[in-house]
Design an enzyme around this catalytic site. Structure first.
Site, PDB file in Angstrom:
ATOM      1  N   ASN A  96       0.809  -1.218   0.000  1.00 25.73           N
ATOM      2  CA  ASN A  96       0.000   0.000   0.000  1.00 25.73           C
ATOM      3  C   ASN A  96       0.847   1.277   0.000  1.00 25.73           C
ATOM      4  O   ASN A  96       0.401   2.315  -0.490  1.00 25.73           O
ATOM      5  CB  ASN A  96      -1.010  -0.028   1.147  1.00 25.73           C
ATOM      6  CG  ASN A  96      -2.183  -0.957   0.843  1.00 25.73           C
ATOM      7  OD1 ASN A  96      -2.288  -1.464  -0.279  1.00 25.73           O
ATOM      8  ND2 ASN A  96      -3.043  -1.188   1.812  1.00 25.73           N
ATOM      9  N   HIS A 176      -6.412   4.536  14.073  1.00 26.85           N
ATOM     10  CA  HIS A 176      -7.475   3.618  13.700  1.00 26.85           C
ATOM     11  C   HIS A 176      -6.979   2.213  13.999  1.00 26.85           C
ATOM     12  O   HIS A 176      -5.918   1.836  13.566  1.00 26.85           O
ATOM     13  CB  HIS A 176      -7.757   3.774  12.209  1.00 26.85           C
ATOM     14  CG  HIS A 176      -8.883   2.940  11.710  1.00 26.85           C
ATOM     15  ND1 HIS A 176     -10.091   2.873  12.351  1.00 26.85           N
ATOM     16  CD2 HIS A 176      -8.987   2.160  10.623  1.00 26.85           C
ATOM     17  CE1 HIS A 176     -10.894   2.076  11.670  1.00 26.85           C
ATOM     18  NE2 HIS A 176     -10.250   1.621  10.617  1.00 26.85           N
TER      19      HIS A 176
HETATM   20  O1  TXD Z   1     -11.762   3.385   8.518  1.00 23.24           O
HETATM   21  C1  TXD Z   1     -11.084   3.133   7.567  1.00 23.24           C
HETATM   22  N1  TXD Z   1     -10.128   3.968   7.194  1.00 23.24           N
HETATM   23  C2  TXD Z   1     -11.300   1.883   6.805  1.00 23.24           C
HETATM   24  C3  TXD Z   1     -10.278   1.487   5.870  1.00 23.24           C
HETATM   25  C4  TXD Z   1     -12.487   1.137   6.919  1.00 23.24           C
HETATM   26  C5  TXD Z   1     -12.707   0.070   6.084  1.00 23.24           C
HETATM   27  C6  TXD Z   1     -11.760  -0.351   5.071  1.00 23.24           C
HETATM   28  N2  TXD Z   1     -10.532   0.364   5.069  1.00 23.24           N
HETATM   29  C7  TXD Z   1      -9.554   0.157   4.003  1.00 23.24           C
HETATM   30  O2  TXD Z   1     -10.019   0.792   2.807  1.00 23.24           O
HETATM   31  C8  TXD Z   1      -9.287  -1.262   3.571  1.00 23.24           C
HETATM   32  O3  TXD Z   1      -8.418  -1.900   4.457  1.00 23.24           O
HETATM   33  C9  TXD Z   1      -8.653  -1.021   2.226  1.00 23.24           C
HETATM   34  O4  TXD Z   1      -7.278  -0.662   2.375  1.00 23.24           O
HETATM   35  C10 TXD Z   1      -9.386   0.212   1.686  1.00 23.24           C
HETATM   36  C11 TXD Z   1     -10.348  -0.063   0.562  1.00 23.24           C
HETATM   37  O5  TXD Z   1     -11.352  -0.935   0.977  1.00 23.24           O
HETATM   38  P1  TXD Z   1     -12.380  -1.580  -0.080  1.00 23.24           P
HETATM   39  O6  TXD Z   1     -13.281  -2.461   0.687  1.00 23.24           O
HETATM   40  O7  TXD Z   1     -12.946  -0.561  -0.987  1.00 23.24           O
HETATM   41  O8  TXD Z   1     -11.336  -2.495  -0.901  1.00 23.24           O
HETATM   42  P2  TXD Z   1     -11.477  -3.115  -2.359  1.00 23.24           P
HETATM   43  O9  TXD Z   1     -12.902  -3.411  -2.690  1.00 23.24           O
HETATM   44  O10 TXD Z   1     -10.470  -4.193  -2.445  1.00 23.24           O
HETATM   45  O11 TXD Z   1     -11.031  -1.910  -3.327  1.00 23.24           O
HETATM   46  C12 TXD Z   1      -9.714  -1.493  -3.460  1.00 23.24           C
HETATM   47  C13 TXD Z   1      -9.530  -1.099  -4.906  1.00 23.24           C
HETATM   48  C14 TXD Z   1      -9.655  -2.281  -5.899  1.00 23.24           C
HETATM   49  O12 TXD Z   1     -10.696  -2.025  -6.815  1.00 23.24           O
HETATM   50  C15 TXD Z   1      -8.276  -2.325  -6.581  1.00 23.24           C
HETATM   51  O13 TXD Z   1      -8.365  -2.654  -7.967  1.00 23.24           O
HETATM   52  C16 TXD Z   1      -7.799  -0.897  -6.387  1.00 23.24           C
HETATM   53  O14 TXD Z   1      -8.215  -0.548  -5.079  1.00 23.24           O
HETATM   54  N3  TXD Z   1      -6.361  -0.723  -6.510  1.00 23.24           N
HETATM   55  C17 TXD Z   1      -5.819   0.355  -7.083  1.00 23.24           C
HETATM   56  N4  TXD Z   1      -6.383   1.453  -7.601  1.00 23.24           N
HETATM   57  C18 TXD Z   1      -5.560   2.374  -8.120  1.00 23.24           C
HETATM   58  N5  TXD Z   1      -4.210   2.260  -8.131  1.00 23.24           N
HETATM   59  C19 TXD Z   1      -3.618   1.187  -7.595  1.00 23.24           C
HETATM   60  N6  TXD Z   1      -2.286   1.073  -7.599  1.00 23.24           N
HETATM   61  C20 TXD Z   1      -4.433   0.175  -7.043  1.00 23.24           C
HETATM   62  N7  TXD Z   1      -4.173  -1.023  -6.444  1.00 23.24           N
HETATM   63  C21 TXD Z   1      -5.363  -1.556  -6.117  1.00 23.24           C
END
Ligand code: TXD
Length: 315
Positions: A96, A176
């Site tokens: 990340n 968090h």
């Molecule tokens: O309170 C809080 N801050 C949180 C944080 C509460 C709940 C979840 N939290 C975190 O949010 C969780 O641990 C994840 O790190 C993020 C995103 O959660 P989400 O449920 O939306 O995860 P997904 O569905 O896996 O979506 C992540 C997307 C996915 O579509 C990947 O293709 C994309 O990120 N992704 C990227 N996008 C752009 N650029 C890059 N490099 C990339 N890598 C993955």
């Protein structure tokens, strides 16, 4: 006057929900970005097709190109991976951190004037990486966690007291995660502090302790039920509340992972504290008085954030 533009970097579970909520609330035009080809475009089209039914006016688009960030007023970042079985927290930090560096470069090049809300975990650490990579002033980039943690606390308290969630305010400080600091004496029902409600016989100290623990474990409880991912509806609502405070210059007092340098005796690090969010981004850090127990919990939380920051510094 042109509409505001809200860009969502990461179009996964939270990103998609953010897009729908931004549309329903008519916060502005919405751009979904993801590295997965077709996925942000598909979600954008699906949400746009809900607009005639829901009656909202917004251009909703998807892209795999950072150039699409141009003109963004707000960028909400959820890009990255969540921890899977067999992965250490350090592995997650490594991946990340790379993602935050890419996203930060995209923001720097295309929308350096945007207000940025980071959601990617481990939150307090990733928001710091994103700030450095984007070069944005620290007042224009915050992390979302405290609003969600407080919402969980409020929900559980409302259930316990059998009162409307609307009348419950609650406060959560710190990083968090397991070391978050729910502040019972700053939590209230229509202004009546929780310790007074205990005296009034509405609940017991033991029950409130249980609620505090359930709030700390709030994310894990949902992961345990879903099995394939983490919470996304309430996290999306939380970030939308923060975006709304910025776009409408509401000067809301919300707990955010903000850059603290001076207040709370800290010397420059992102951690969850109450802030005023308005058109200037983080306009003020609100330094509340902590009693000995609260200070000890806050210190423990800060140490946990620092330990992760050190891992990132060595990458
Ligand atoms: O309170 C809080 N801050 C949180 C944080 C509460 C709940 C979840 N939290 C975190 O949010 C969780 O641990 C994840 O790190 C993020 C995103 O959660 P989400 O449920 O939306 O995860 P997904 O569905 O896996 O979506 C992540 C997307 C996915 O579509 C990947 O293709 C994309 O990120 N992704 C990227 N996008 C752009 N650029 C890059 N490099 C990339 N890598 C993955």
């Amino acid at each position: 006057m042109a509409r505001n533009k809200i860009s969502l970097v990461g179009a996964g579970n939270i990103g998609g929900t953010l897009a729908l909520l931004a549309g329903l609330k008519e916060l502005g035009d919405v751009m979904l970005f993801d590295i997965a080809e077709g996925m942000p475009q598909g979600k954008a089209l699906d949400i746009a097709q809900a607009s005639p039914i829901e009656g909202f006016n917004a251009n909703v688009t998807g892209s795999n190109d950072y150039a699409a960030l141009a003109g963004s007023d707000v960028v909400i970042v959820t890009a990255g991976v969540a921890r899977k079985p067999g992965m250490s927290r350090d592995d997650l930090i490594g991946i990340n951190t790379n993602v935050m560096n890419q996203v930060g470069a995209g923001i720097k090049e295309n929308c350096p004037d945007a207000f940025v809300i980071c959601i990617t975990n481990p939150l307090d650490v990733m928001v710091g990486v994103l700030q450095k990579a984007s070069g944005l002033p620290t007042s224009k980039i915050v992390g979302m966690a405290g609003v969600l943690d407080s919402a969980r606390f409020r929900y559980f308290l409302a259930e316990e007291f059998a009162v409307s969630v609307e009348d419950v305010t609650a406060f959560v400080l710190g990083g968090h995660g397991d070391t978050m600091v729910p502040l019972v004496r700053y939590s209230a029902v229509a202004g009546i502090p929780v310790p007074d409600l205990i005296k009034m016989g509405w609940s017991s100290a033991e029950k409130i302790d249980e609620i505090v623990q359930r709030t700390r474990d709030g994310g894990a409880e949902i992961v345990g039920l879903l099995k394939t991912g983490s919470a996304f509806y309430a996290p999306a609502s939380s970030a939308i509340e923060m975006a709304d405070a910025y776009l409408k210059d509401k000067k809301r007092l919300l707990p955010c992972a903000a850059y603290v340098d001076g207040a709370y005796g800290l010397d420059g690090l992102y951690v969850g504290v109450p802030v005023i969010l308005g058109a200037g981004g983080v306009e003020r850090i609100v330094e509340i008085e902590l009693n000995e127990d609260e200070q000890a919990m806050f210190d423990r939380s800060v140490s946990a954030v620092r330990a992760l920051n050190e891992i990132v510094a060595k990458l």
